[in-house]
Design a protein around this motif. Structure first.
Motif, PDB file in Angstrom:
ATOM      1  N   VAL A  67       0.817  -1.208   0.000  1.00  0.00           N
ATOM      2  CA  VAL A  67       0.000   0.000   0.000  1.00  0.00           C
ATOM      3  C   VAL A  67       0.855   1.264   0.000  1.00  0.00           C
ATOM      4  O   VAL A  67       1.879   1.335   0.672  1.00  0.00           O
ATOM      5  CB  VAL A  67      -0.994   0.012   1.190  1.00  0.00           C
ATOM      6  N   SER A  68       0.434   2.247  -0.790  1.00  0.00           N
ATOM      7  CA  SER A  68       0.992   3.600  -0.784  1.00  0.00           C
ATOM      8  C   SER A  68      -0.149   4.550  -0.448  1.00  0.00           C
ATOM      9  O   SER A  68      -1.314   4.253  -0.733  1.00  0.00           O
ATOM     10  CB  SER A  68       1.586   3.953  -2.145  1.00  0.00           C
ATOM     11  N   THR A  69       0.183   5.706   0.152  1.00  0.00           N
ATOM     12  CA  THR A  69      -0.853   6.646   0.588  1.00  0.00           C
ATOM     13  C   THR A  69      -0.493   8.058   0.154  1.00  0.00           C
ATOM     14  O   THR A  69       0.669   8.451   0.216  1.00  0.00           O
ATOM     15  CB  THR A  69      -0.977   6.616   2.133  1.00  0.00           C
ATOM     16  N   VAL A  70      -1.499   8.806  -0.280  1.00  0.00           N
ATOM     17  CA  VAL A  70      -1.305  10.219  -0.588  1.00  0.00           C
ATOM     18  C   VAL A  70      -2.404  11.013   0.115  1.00  0.00           C
ATOM     19  O   VAL A  70      -3.564  10.596   0.150  1.00  0.00           O
ATOM     20  CB  VAL A  70      -1.290  10.498  -2.116  1.00  0.00           C
ATOM     21  N   THR A  71      -2.007  12.139   0.719  1.00  0.00           N
ATOM     22  CA  THR A  71      -2.966  13.025   1.376  1.00  0.00           C
ATOM     23  C   THR A  71      -2.718  14.453   0.903  1.00  0.00           C
ATOM     24  O   THR A  71      -1.611  14.805   0.502  1.00  0.00           O
ATOM     25  CB  THR A  71      -2.824  12.981   2.917  1.00  0.00           C
ATOM     26  N   SER A  72      -3.776  15.258   0.935  1.00  0.00           N
ATOM     27  CA  SER A  72      -3.641  16.690   0.643  1.00  0.00           C
ATOM     28  C   SER A  72      -4.813  17.416   1.290  1.00  0.00           C
ATOM     29  O   SER A  72      -5.832  16.815   1.614  1.00  0.00           O
ATOM     30  CB  SER A  72      -3.615  16.948  -0.861  1.00  0.00           C
ATOM     31  N   ASP A  73      -4.653  18.732   1.461  1.00  0.00           N
ATOM     32  CA  ASP A  73      -5.702  19.540   2.087  1.00  0.00           C
ATOM     33  C   ASP A  73      -6.803  19.925   1.107  1.00  0.00           C
ATOM     34  O   ASP A  73      -7.865  20.394   1.527  1.00  0.00           O
ATOM     35  CB  ASP A  73      -5.106  20.819   2.682  1.00  0.00           C
ATOM     36  N   PHE A  74      -6.558  19.754  -0.197  1.00  0.00           N
ATOM     37  CA  PHE A  74      -7.530  20.130  -1.225  1.00  0.00           C
ATOM     38  C   PHE A  74      -7.250  19.289  -2.457  1.00  0.00           C
ATOM     39  O   PHE A  74      -6.096  18.971  -2.745  1.00  0.00           O
ATOM     40  CB  PHE A  74      -7.376  21.623  -1.572  1.00  0.00           C
ATOM     41  N   ALA A  75      -8.292  18.907  -3.182  1.00  0.00           N
ATOM     42  CA  ALA A  75      -8.084  18.121  -4.407  1.00  0.00           C
ATOM     43  C   ALA A  75      -9.227  18.345  -5.384  1.00  0.00           C
ATOM     44  O   ALA A  75     -10.355  18.641  -4.983  1.00  0.00           O
ATOM     45  CB  ALA A  75      -7.969  16.635  -4.071  1.00  0.00           C
ATOM     46  N   ILE A  76      -8.904  18.193  -6.661  1.00  0.00           N
ATOM     47  CA  ILE A  76      -9.900  18.214  -7.741  1.00  0.00           C
ATOM     48  C   ILE A  76      -9.604  17.046  -8.657  1.00  0.00           C
ATOM     49  O   ILE A  76      -8.447  16.794  -8.999  1.00  0.00           O
ATOM     50  CB  ILE A  76      -9.838  19.524  -8.567  1.00  0.00           C
ATOM     51  N   ARG A  77     -10.666  16.335  -9.062  1.00  0.00           N
ATOM     52  CA  ARG A  77     -10.514  15.250 -10.041  1.00  0.00           C
ATOM     53  C   ARG A  77     -11.331  15.627 -11.272  1.00  0.00           C
ATOM     54  O   ARG A  77     -12.534  15.834 -11.188  1.00  0.00           O
ATOM     55  CB  ARG A  77     -11.021  13.917  -9.496  1.00  0.00           C
ATOM     56  N   TYR A  78     -10.629  15.732 -12.418  1.00  0.00           N
ATOM     57  CA  TYR A  78     -11.273  16.091 -13.673  1.00  0.00           C
ATOM     58  C   TYR A  78     -11.717  14.814 -14.377  1.00  0.00           C
ATOM     59  O   TYR A  78     -10.899  13.949 -14.695  1.00  0.00           O
ATOM     60  CB  TYR A  78     -10.312  16.906 -14.547  1.00  0.00           C
ATOM     61  N   ASP A  79     -13.018  14.695 -14.611  1.00  0.00           N
ATOM     62  CA  ASP A  79     -13.599  13.453 -15.127  1.00  0.00           C
ATOM     63  C   ASP A  79     -13.126  13.088 -16.529  1.00  0.00           C
ATOM     64  O   ASP A  79     -12.845  11.926 -16.808  1.00  0.00           O
ATOM     65  CB  ASP A  79     -15.132  13.536 -15.112  1.00  0.00           C
ATOM     66  N   GLU A  80     -13.056  14.073 -17.414  1.00  0.00           N
ATOM     67  CA  GLU A  80     -12.727  13.767 -18.816  1.00  0.00           C
ATOM     68  C   GLU A  80     -11.261  13.387 -19.013  1.00  0.00           C
ATOM     69  O   GLU A  80     -10.930  12.591 -19.880  1.00  0.00           O
ATOM     70  CB  GLU A  80     -13.095  14.945 -19.718  1.00  0.00           C
ATOM     71  N   THR A  81     -10.371  13.955 -18.221  1.00  0.00           N
ATOM     72  CA  THR A  81      -8.937  13.709 -18.407  1.00  0.00           C
ATOM     73  C   THR A  81      -8.370  12.694 -17.416  1.00  0.00           C
ATOM     74  O   THR A  81      -7.234  12.252 -17.580  1.00  0.00           O
ATOM     75  CB  THR A  81      -8.142  15.018 -18.261  1.00  0.00           C
ATOM     76  N   ASN A  82      -9.129  12.357 -16.370  1.00  0.00           N
ATOM     77  CA  ASN A  82      -8.649  11.460 -15.304  1.00  0.00           C
ATOM     78  C   ASN A  82      -7.403  12.007 -14.618  1.00  0.00           C
ATOM     79  O   ASN A  82      -6.544  11.259 -14.167  1.00  0.00           O
ATOM     80  CB  ASN A  82      -8.375  10.052 -15.819  1.00  0.00           C
ATOM     81  N   ILE A  83      -7.302  13.334 -14.546  1.00  0.00           N
ATOM     82  CA  ILE A  83      -6.188  13.967 -13.837  1.00  0.00           C
ATOM     83  C   ILE A  83      -6.688  14.450 -12.479  1.00  0.00           C
ATOM     84  O   ILE A  83      -7.754  15.049 -12.375  1.00  0.00           O
ATOM     85  CB  ILE A  83      -5.587  15.127 -14.645  1.00  0.00           C
ATOM     86  N   VAL A  84      -5.895  14.165 -11.448  1.00  0.00           N
ATOM     87  CA  VAL A  84      -6.191  14.621 -10.099  1.00  0.00           C
ATOM     88  C   VAL A  84      -5.194  15.731  -9.755  1.00  0.00           C
ATOM     89  O   VAL A  84      -3.992  15.562  -9.927  1.00  0.00           O
ATOM     90  CB  VAL A  84      -6.073  13.464  -9.078  1.00  0.00           C
ATOM     91  N   ASP A  85      -5.710  16.860  -9.300  1.00  0.00           N
ATOM     92  CA  ASP A  85      -4.905  18.010  -8.902  1.00  0.00           C
ATOM     93  C   ASP A  85      -4.934  18.068  -7.375  1.00  0.00           C
ATOM     94  O   ASP A  85      -5.956  18.401  -6.781  1.00  0.00           O
ATOM     95  CB  ASP A  85      -5.508  19.276  -9.521  1.00  0.00           C
ATOM     96  N   LEU A  86      -3.814  17.701  -6.748  1.00  0.00           N
ATOM     97  CA  LEU A  86      -3.692  17.714  -5.289  1.00  0.00           C
ATOM     98  C   LEU A  86      -2.987  18.998  -4.878  1.00  0.00           C
ATOM     99  O   LEU A  86      -1.952  19.343  -5.447  1.00  0.00           O
ATOM    100  CB  LEU A  86      -2.891  16.508  -4.808  1.00  0.00           C
ATOM    101  N   ARG A  87      -3.528  19.697  -3.865  1.00  0.00           N
ATOM    102  CA  ARG A  87      -2.947  20.974  -3.458  1.00  0.00           C
ATOM    103  C   ARG A  87      -2.858  21.092  -1.940  1.00  0.00           C
ATOM    104  O   ARG A  87      -3.670  20.527  -1.230  1.00  0.00           O
ATOM    105  CB  ARG A  87      -3.811  22.143  -3.951  1.00  0.00           C
ATOM    106  N   LYS A  88      -1.899  21.843  -1.495  1.00  0.00           N
ATOM    107  CA  LYS A  88      -1.686  22.199  -0.090  1.00  0.00           C
ATOM    108  C   LYS A  88      -1.316  20.979   0.749  1.00  0.00           C
ATOM    109  O   LYS A  88      -2.122  20.081   0.935  1.00  0.00           O
ATOM    110  CB  LYS A  88      -2.904  22.896   0.515  1.00  0.00           C
ATOM    111  N   ASN A  89      -0.111  21.004   1.256  1.00  0.00           N
ATOM    112  CA  ASN A  89       0.374  19.943   2.150  1.00  0.00           C
ATOM    113  C   ASN A  89       0.213  18.548   1.551  1.00  0.00           C
ATOM    114  O   ASN A  89      -0.293  17.634   2.200  1.00  0.00           O
ATOM    115  CB  ASN A  89      -0.320  20.013   3.506  1.00  0.00           C
ATOM    116  N   VAL A  90       0.656  18.388   0.324  1.00  0.00           N
ATOM    117  CA  VAL A  90       0.590  17.083  -0.323  1.00  0.00           C
ATOM    118  C   VAL A  90       1.695  16.197   0.242  1.00  0.00           C
ATOM    119  O   VAL A  90       2.859  16.601   0.276  1.00  0.00           O
ATOM    120  CB  VAL A  90       0.756  17.208  -1.860  1.00  0.00           C
ATOM    121  N   VAL A  91       1.309  15.024   0.720  1.00  0.00           N
ATOM    122  CA  VAL A  91       2.284  14.066   1.253  1.00  0.00           C
ATOM    123  C   VAL A  91       1.986  12.708   0.632  1.00  0.00           C
ATOM    124  O   VAL A  91       0.883  12.181   0.758  1.00  0.00           O
ATOM    125  CB  VAL A  91       2.209  13.958   2.792  1.00  0.00           C
TER     126      VAL A  91
END
Length: 197
Positions: free
Chosen positions: A94-118
């Motif tokens: 298992v790997s884990t990612v956390t962030s204080d804010f995120a957006i997932r764009y449905d058409e591109t399958n791109i996740v934008d993780l912002r603020k304190n990304v670990v």
């Protein structure tokens, strides 16, 4: 008199048909008008979503809040109170990612993780950044922001943007500096083995 009645019935029938067709074709527009400007089409609280492949859990997304904007021309889902995503590789590590804010764009399958990304990988690599993009379709992560990678042995790498496969086996840093810890015993053993051949 009959002609007038017939004409009125015809006009009424035509206006009812026109009304029905215009209402049906504008149903989506009416739905959009009922939403306040900028309001999500749906809100979910305390979500815990598990993604499976052939009956096996491969990812788990946890978030206190998800706003759904999939009604827009460029649909997306927003996680304004942060996310925690756990994902398992083929070896069930298992790997884990956390962030204080995120957006997932449905058409591109791109996740934008912002603020304190670990990001903590299954082999204990720790990545810290203020923003990280995750291209799920191409299994690629990248950022244009400063980052720090801390390796298992305590060595680290600071940089200003990178592109990498999501397992970090193909890592391209734009500019970086860091501290590398070298085990001199291993280095001496390697030299002795080379000299003895």
């Amino acid at each position: 008199m009959n002609i007038i009645k017939h004409m009125l019935k015809s006009v009424m029938t035509i206006s009812i048909v026109i009304t029905l067709f215009s209402c049906e074709s504008n149903y989506e527009n009416i739905q959009k008008l009922n939403l306040k400007d900028g309001a999500p089409i749906g809100v979910a609280k305390n979500i815990n979503v598990k993604y499976t492949d052939s009956g096996k859990v491969v990812a788990n997304l946890i978030s206190p809040l998800r706003n759904d904007y999939t009604n827009l021309e460029f649909p997306y889902q927003e996680f304004p109170e942060g996310v925690e995503v756990k994902y398992w590789n083929e070896n069930d590590e298992v790997s884990t990612v956390t962030s204080d804010f995120a957006i997932r764009y449905d058409e591109t399958n791109i996740v934008d993780l912002r603020k304190n990304v670990v990001l903590v990988t299954s082999d204990s690599l720790v990545l810290r950044a203020e923003q990280l993009y995750w291209d799920q379709k191409h299994q690629w992560v990248f950022t244009d922001e400063p980052y720090r990678i801390i390796f298992k042995d305590g060595s680290y790498n600071d940089g200003a943007g990178f592109d990498s496969s999501e397992d970090f086996t193909n890592f391209l840093s734009r500019t970086n500096s860091g501290e590398q810890l070298i085990d001199r015993n291993i280095d001496n053993e390697n030299r002795e083995n080379t000299d003895g051949e």
